[in-house]
Design a protein around this motif. Sequence first.
Motif, mmCIF file in Angstrom:
data_model
loop_
_atom_site.group_PDB
_atom_site.id
_atom_site.type_symbol
_atom_site.label_atom_id
_atom_site.label_comp_id
_atom_site.label_asym_id
_atom_site.label_seq_id
_atom_site.Cartn_x
_atom_site.Cartn_y
_atom_site.Cartn_z
ATOM 1 N N LYS A 3 29.587 -33.499 68.865
ATOM 2 C CA LYS A 3 30.424 -32.335 68.604
ATOM 3 C C LYS A 3 31.586 -32.754 67.719
ATOM 4 C CE LYS A 3 32.378 -28.217 69.411
ATOM 5 N NZ LYS A 3 31.814 -26.928 68.965
ATOM 6 N N SER A 4 31.794 -32.017 66.633
ATOM 7 C CA SER A 4 32.904 -32.291 65.720
ATOM 8 C C SER A 4 33.967 -31.211 65.879
ATOM 9 C CB SER A 4 32.407 -32.314 64.270
ATOM 10 O OG SER A 4 33.486 -32.317 63.361
ATOM 11 N N VAL A 5 35.214 -31.643 66.008
ATOM 12 C CA VAL A 5 36.337 -30.713 66.154
ATOM 13 C C VAL A 5 37.409 -31.079 65.130
ATOM 14 C CG1 VAL A 5 38.120 -29.797 67.676
ATOM 15 C CG2 VAL A 5 35.880 -30.433 68.623
ATOM 16 N N PRO A 10 48.062 -27.602 67.530
ATOM 17 C CA PRO A 10 47.808 -27.640 68.979
ATOM 18 C C PRO A 10 46.522 -26.943 69.417
ATOM 19 C CG PRO A 10 50.127 -27.242 68.566
ATOM 20 C CD PRO A 10 49.449 -27.189 67.224
ATOM 21 N N SER A 11 46.072 -25.931 68.692
ATOM 22 C CA SER A 11 44.816 -25.281 69.078
ATOM 23 C C SER A 11 43.638 -26.241 68.926
ATOM 24 C CB SER A 11 44.587 -24.020 68.236
ATOM 25 O OG SER A 11 44.354 -24.349 66.867
ATOM 26 N N GLY A 12 43.693 -27.117 67.928
ATOM 27 C CA GLY A 12 42.654 -28.128 67.763
ATOM 28 C C GLY A 12 42.677 -29.145 68.883
ATOM 29 N N VAL A 13 43.870 -29.477 69.369
ATOM 30 C CA VAL A 13 43.994 -30.396 70.502
ATOM 31 C C VAL A 13 43.294 -29.804 71.722
ATOM 32 C CG1 VAL A 13 45.615 -31.515 72.079
ATOM 33 C CG2 VAL A 13 46.144 -31.377 69.634
ATOM 34 N N ALA A 14 43.539 -28.530 71.983
ATOM 35 C CA ALA A 14 42.913 -27.871 73.134
ATOM 36 C C ALA A 14 41.395 -27.816 72.980
ATOM 37 C CB ALA A 14 43.483 -26.459 73.295
ATOM 38 N N GLU A 15 40.915 -27.553 71.756
ATOM 39 C CA GLU A 15 39.473 -27.488 71.529
ATOM 40 C C GLU A 15 38.830 -28.857 71.732
ATOM 41 O OE1 GLU A 15 36.176 -26.119 68.165
ATOM 42 O OE2 GLU A 15 38.324 -25.825 67.773
ATOM 43 N N ALA A 16 39.494 -29.921 71.280
ATOM 44 C CA ALA A 16 38.952 -31.275 71.475
ATOM 45 C C ALA A 16 38.866 -31.607 72.960
ATOM 46 C CB ALA A 16 39.820 -32.289 70.746
ATOM 47 N N ARG A 17 39.879 -31.233 73.713
ATOM 48 C CA ARG A 17 39.857 -31.484 75.157
ATOM 49 C C ARG A 17 38.706 -30.720 75.824
ATOM 50 N NH1 ARG A 17 44.767 -30.493 76.021
ATOM 51 N NH2 ARG A 17 44.572 -28.279 76.520
ATOM 52 N N ALA A 38 39.526 -36.017 79.565
ATOM 53 C CA ALA A 38 40.477 -34.988 79.131
ATOM 54 C C ALA A 38 41.749 -35.624 78.596
ATOM 55 C CB ALA A 38 40.798 -34.053 80.292
ATOM 56 N N LEU A 39 42.237 -36.651 79.286
ATOM 57 C CA LEU A 39 43.457 -37.321 78.833
ATOM 58 C C LEU A 39 43.219 -38.040 77.506
ATOM 59 C CD1 LEU A 39 45.980 -39.280 80.963
ATOM 60 C CD2 LEU A 39 45.145 -40.269 78.840
ATOM 61 N N ILE A 40 42.093 -38.735 77.397
ATOM 62 C CA ILE A 40 41.777 -39.468 76.162
ATOM 63 C C ILE A 40 41.690 -38.513 74.977
ATOM 64 C CG2 ILE A 40 39.940 -40.750 74.993
ATOM 65 C CD1 ILE A 40 39.372 -42.031 77.781
ATOM 66 N N ALA A 41 40.937 -37.417 75.143
ATOM 67 C CA ALA A 41 40.792 -36.464 74.052
ATOM 68 C C ALA A 41 42.126 -35.840 73.681
ATOM 69 C CB ALA A 41 39.791 -35.373 74.446
ATOM 70 N N THR A 46 46.212 -35.348 69.808
ATOM 71 C CA THR A 46 47.653 -35.172 69.582
ATOM 72 C C THR A 46 48.158 -36.166 68.552
ATOM 73 O OG1 THR A 46 47.999 -34.323 71.829
ATOM 74 C CG2 THR A 46 49.926 -35.189 70.684
ATOM 75 N N ASN A 47 47.672 -37.412 68.636
ATOM 76 C CA ASN A 47 48.061 -38.417 67.640
ATOM 77 C C ASN A 47 47.627 -38.024 66.235
ATOM 78 O OD1 ASN A 47 49.362 -40.128 69.388
ATOM 79 N ND2 ASN A 47 47.665 -41.564 69.602
ATOM 80 N N LEU A 48 46.473 -37.349 66.114
ATOM 81 C CA LEU A 48 46.035 -36.903 64.792
ATOM 82 C C LEU A 48 47.048 -35.954 64.173
ATOM 83 C CD1 LEU A 48 42.204 -36.214 65.293
ATOM 84 C CD2 LEU A 48 43.282 -38.197 64.220
ATOM 85 N N VAL A 49 47.591 -35.068 64.984
ATOM 86 C CA VAL A 49 48.572 -34.101 64.480
ATOM 87 C C VAL A 49 49.900 -34.788 64.169
ATOM 88 C CG1 VAL A 49 49.862 -32.004 65.031
ATOM 89 C CG2 VAL A 49 47.464 -32.222 65.731
#
Length: 330
Positions: A3-5, A10-17, A38-41, A46-49
Amino acid sequence: MMKSVGVNDPSGVAEARRAATDLAQRVGFNETDKGKLALIATELSTNLVKHGSGGEILVGAYEDNESQGIEVLALDKGAGMSNVAACLEDGYSSAGTAGRGLGAVVRQSHFVDIGSWPGVGTAVLARVAPGAAPSLKPPTVPTWGAVSIAKAGEDVCGDAWSLSNTGDVRTLFVADGLGHGPEAAEAAVEAVRIFHRYNGHTVANLLDYVHGGLRATRGAAVSIARFDPATGNVNFAGIGNVAGVIIAAGETKRMVSMAGTAGFNTRKIRAFDYPFTQGLIILHSDGLASSWTVDRYPNLAALHPSLIAAILYRDFSRHRDDATVLVAKW
């Protein structure tokens, strides 16, 4: 398929989780291991942003000689890190934050590897094996890894990959179904089934079986690479544009594949030998540009093969087709 996200806010962070926890639910992770994922994702996205000006998260299942579980890959083309070890320490931050992101990822993961170069970007691999204690111990070699991502907008990937081990002999396989979508996926999956059914044959004969077995499908590009340490050679055969590449002793050598489509038309199938004792063997579909190089990545071969595959995908994907990269390391 992974799966690619895309993560740019922040919406992308939630989708990745959600992508990570949904997969954990499907494969039967317990609540503790789902929480780790969940924590890792969350931390990686978050670091990406914060640090990478956005990027991409890949989530998928893995299985190798060491363990099986779920892996999360975070890819960005940001400033990169000149000192990865320092960035893993709690309290280190380049963005005015508490600086606990990567340290938290390490503590929750069974295995972590990071590739980063100033001006090129950063790629992080984090794996969670159910019930396994966190560890930075690298997997024993030889080993392998892959990424396989569907074309944007498709629910299935028209590529498929597999491998087999018989004693010290390893055989790698990638199939790229003609086009994309469900019918391409059907052809690729059938190619993998035939690969395992006839894997005891020579590489040329094995490819011939795949070619004949795909006649009822829309066809595929297919490549097979087999390395036997006793011979000091890679035996390779391909039909179509699944590329085979050897990286060894600082040199990149592209192996010869025949024109055509497995299941439809090709010339007489031939296999070729290439000298090889240690290094990387890479097979990839034409979702990657054919002109890629590894010149920008000092010590790339020291990374885990899954991370190498993800870096090549990040930097050379065409983004208009399915993309699969399989990397094996000796």
